[in-house]
Design a protein around this motif. Structure first.
Motif, PDB file in Angstrom:
ATOM      1  N   TYR A   8      15.404 -53.498 121.668  1.00 28.69           N
ATOM      2  CA  TYR A   8      15.228 -52.647 120.492  1.00 28.69           C
ATOM      3  C   TYR A   8      14.188 -53.184 119.504  1.00 28.69           C
ATOM      4  N   VAL A   9      14.043 -54.498 119.443  1.00 28.41           N
ATOM      5  CA  VAL A   9      13.142 -55.125 118.473  1.00 28.41           C
ATOM      6  C   VAL A   9      11.948 -55.736 119.190  1.00 28.41           C
ATOM      7  N   GLU A  10      10.753 -55.349 118.779  1.00 28.93           N
ATOM      8  CA  GLU A  10       9.541 -55.956 119.332  1.00 28.93           C
ATOM      9  C   GLU A  10       9.344 -57.347 118.741  1.00 28.93           C
ATOM     10  N   CYS A  11       9.471 -57.476 117.424  1.00 26.27           N
ATOM     11  CA  CYS A  11       9.348 -58.777 116.777  1.00 26.27           C
ATOM     12  C   CYS A  11       9.751 -58.659 115.306  1.00 26.27           C
ATOM     13  N   TYR A  12       9.949 -59.793 114.676  1.00 28.00           N
ATOM     14  CA  TYR A  12      10.054 -59.893 113.222  1.00 28.00           C
ATOM     15  C   TYR A  12       8.755 -60.525 112.738  1.00 28.00           C
ATOM     16  N   TYR A  13       8.385 -60.284 111.500  1.00 30.53           N
ATOM     17  CA  TYR A  13       7.189 -60.946 110.987  1.00 30.53           C
ATOM     18  C   TYR A  13       7.354 -61.274 109.516  1.00 30.53           C
ATOM     19  N   LEU A  14       6.632 -62.287 109.098  1.00 31.92           N
ATOM     20  CA  LEU A  14       6.585 -62.707 107.698  1.00 31.92           C
ATOM     21  C   LEU A  14       5.116 -62.694 107.272  1.00 31.92           C
ATOM     22  N   TRP A  15       4.863 -62.085 106.117  1.00 35.95           N
ATOM     23  CA  TRP A  15       3.492 -61.997 105.598  1.00 35.95           C
ATOM     24  C   TRP A  15       3.514 -62.423 104.137  1.00 35.95           C
ATOM     25  N   GLU A  16       2.826 -63.509 103.840  1.00 33.32           N
ATOM     26  CA  GLU A  16       2.808 -64.041 102.484  1.00 33.32           C
ATOM     27  C   GLU A  16       1.390 -64.447 102.084  1.00 33.32           C
ATOM     28  N   SER A  17       1.094 -64.336 100.812  1.00 28.94           N
ATOM     29  CA  SER A  17      -0.155 -64.881 100.281  1.00 28.94           C
ATOM     30  C   SER A  17       0.141 -66.227  99.641  1.00 28.94           C
ATOM     31  N   GLN A  18      -0.717 -67.179  99.886  1.00 35.62           N
ATOM     32  CA  GLN A  18      -0.528 -68.520  99.345  1.00 35.62           C
ATOM     33  C   GLN A  18      -0.954 -68.615  97.887  1.00 35.62           C
ATOM     34  N   VAL A  19      -1.803 -67.666  97.473  1.00 36.81           N
ATOM     35  CA  VAL A  19      -2.268 -67.616  96.085  1.00 36.81           C
ATOM     36  C   VAL A  19      -2.105 -66.199  95.555  1.00 36.81           C
ATOM     37  N   TYR A  20      -2.117 -66.072  94.242  1.00 38.07           N
ATOM     38  CA  TYR A  20      -2.041 -64.768  93.584  1.00 38.07           C
ATOM     39  C   TYR A  20      -3.376 -64.055  93.789  1.00 38.07           C
ATOM     40  N   LEU A  21      -3.330 -62.810  94.259  1.00 33.82           N
ATOM     41  CA  LEU A  21      -4.561 -62.057  94.521  1.00 33.82           C
ATOM     42  C   LEU A  21      -5.191 -61.634  93.195  1.00 33.82           C
ATOM     43  N   SER A  22      -6.383 -62.120  92.932  1.00 29.33           N
ATOM     44  CA  SER A  22      -7.057 -61.787  91.673  1.00 29.33           C
ATOM     45  C   SER A  22      -7.670 -60.392  91.711  1.00 29.33           C
ATOM     46  N   ALA A  23      -7.912 -59.881  92.919  1.00 24.87           N
ATOM     47  CA  ALA A  23      -8.471 -58.535  93.086  1.00 24.87           C
ATOM     48  C   ALA A  23      -7.652 -57.798  94.138  1.00 24.87           C
ATOM     49  N   PRO A  24      -7.516 -56.478  94.018  1.00 21.97           N
ATOM     50  CA  PRO A  24      -6.743 -55.722  95.016  1.00 21.97           C
ATOM     51  C   PRO A  24      -7.301 -55.907  96.426  1.00 21.97           C
TER      52      PRO A  24
END
Length: 271
Positions: free
Chosen positions: A15-31
Motif C-alpha cells: 500500500y505504501v511506496e515510501c515515506y519521506y522527510l523534506w526539511e530546509s536547513q536554513v530559513y528561506l529568504s526568498a520564495p
C-alpha cells in the motif's frame, strides 16, 4: 536542503511506496517554487514548517492545510514555499487510499482534503505527536503505526482492480490495457467503474500519467538527451515524435526540450 526516503514495513509494502522527510536547513529568504508532474501516486502530508501554497490547473493559488490527503494529480502543479520547510509525507500506491480509508477517489482528483475531514479528530492527535517527535525516524514510526491500525480495519479489499493499477504503474503505462480488461473482467464497464472509484481516473488516463511521470523523472535527473527522442518514442509506446511532444506538453505545460532546459523539480535543489 534535506530530503530522505524511508521504506515501509512488510505489512504496508503493498500500500505504501515510501515515506519521506523534506526539511530546509536554513530559513528561506526568498520564495521557492518547485514543480511536480503527475506521479501516479496519492499521498498524505503532514506539515510542521511554515505554510505553503499550491498552484494547479483546478486551483490557481491555494494555501494547503497543515495536514491533508491528496488524490491523483491529472496535470503538473507547483508548490510555492517560504520560510522554514518541514514536511513528512506518505506516498501511497494507486488504490491504497481507497482501501485504507474508503474514499471514492474520483472525488479526490487534484484535491487536497484536510485529513481531519476524512479520519476525524484522530488527525489532530496524530499531528500533535509528529510535532513532538524529535527525529525523522520517530515521525515515520508514528505514521507507520497509524497506517497499520487502518490496515487492521480496511475500508476495502485488495482485488484485481488494485492489481491492474499497480501493474500499470510498474510497467510505466506501457502495456495493453484492453487485453488486461478482456483477461480479468467479463464486463469492461464494471472494470472502468471500479478503477475510477479506487484510483480516481480511468485506466487509460492513468497509463498516460504513468508514462509522463517516468519521463519527467528521467529528464529532471539529467538522464535524457534531446537526441534520444526516437529511442524514447519506441520505448514508451508513442506513435511518433509529434504524438510524444503533444502528450508531454498536455500534462506538463512544456515541450520536452523546454522541460529538460528549465524544469524546477525538487531534484534540482538536492545535492
Amino acid at each position: 536542503m534535506i530530503y530522505q526516503k524511508f521504506k515501509p514495513s512488510t505489512h504496508l509494502a503493498p500500500y505504501v511506496e515510501c515515506y519521506y522527510l523534506w526539511e530546509s536547513q536554513v530559513y528561506l529568504s526568498a520564495p521557492l517554487q518547485v514543480e511536480s508532474p503527475p506521479t501516479g501516486y496519492t499521498s498524505m502530508i503532514f506539515n510542521y514548517g511554515d505554510p505553503y501554497r499550491v498552484i494547479n490547473e483546478k486551483y490557481k493559488d491555494v494555501p494547503t492545510p497543515a495536514t491533508f490527503m491528496s488524490g491523483q494529480a491529472t496535470k503538473s502543479y507547483q508548490l510555492q514555499l517560504s520560510g522554514q520547510i518541514g514536511i513528512v509525507g506518505v506516498v501511497l500506491k494507486p488504490s491504497a487510499m481507497h482501501t485504507l480509508f474508503g474514499i471514492p477517489m474520483y472525488e479526490m482528483s487534484d484535491e487536497r482534503i484536510p485529513t481531519e475531514d476524512i479520519v476525524g479528530k484522530e488527525a489532530l492527535f496524530l499531528h500533535e505527536q509528529l510535532l513532538e517527535a524529535g527525529t525523522a525516524a520517530g515521525r515515520v514510526q508514528i505514521i507507520e503505526q497509524f497506517l497499520l491500525r487502518k490496515l487492521s480495519q480496511p475500508k476495502g479489499a485488495f482485488d484485481r482492480t488494485d492489481y491492474v493499477a499497480n501493474l500499470i504503474l510498474e510497467k510505466r503505462g506501457v502495456l495493453p490495457i484492453r487485453d488486461l480488461m478482456d483477461e480479468l473482467y467479463v464486463c469492461q464497464r464494471q472494470f472502468q467503474r471500479h478503477f475510477l472509484k479506487k484510483v480516481g481516473v480511468s485506466p487509460k488516463y492513468y497509463a498516460r500519467i504513468s508514462r509522463v511521470s517516468k519521463l519527467c523523472a528521467l529528464m529532471a535527473q539529467k538522464q535524457w538527451k534531446i537526441q534520444d527522442w526516437h529511442e524514447l518514442i519506441a520505448q514508451y509506446g508513442y506513435y511518433d515524435q509529434s504524438h510524444f511532444i503533444k502528450e508531454f506538453t498536455e500534462f506538463t505545460g512544456k515541450s520536452p526540450s523546454l522541460y529538460v532546459k528549465g524544469n524546477t523539480e525538487l531534484a534540482n535543489y538536492l545535492k
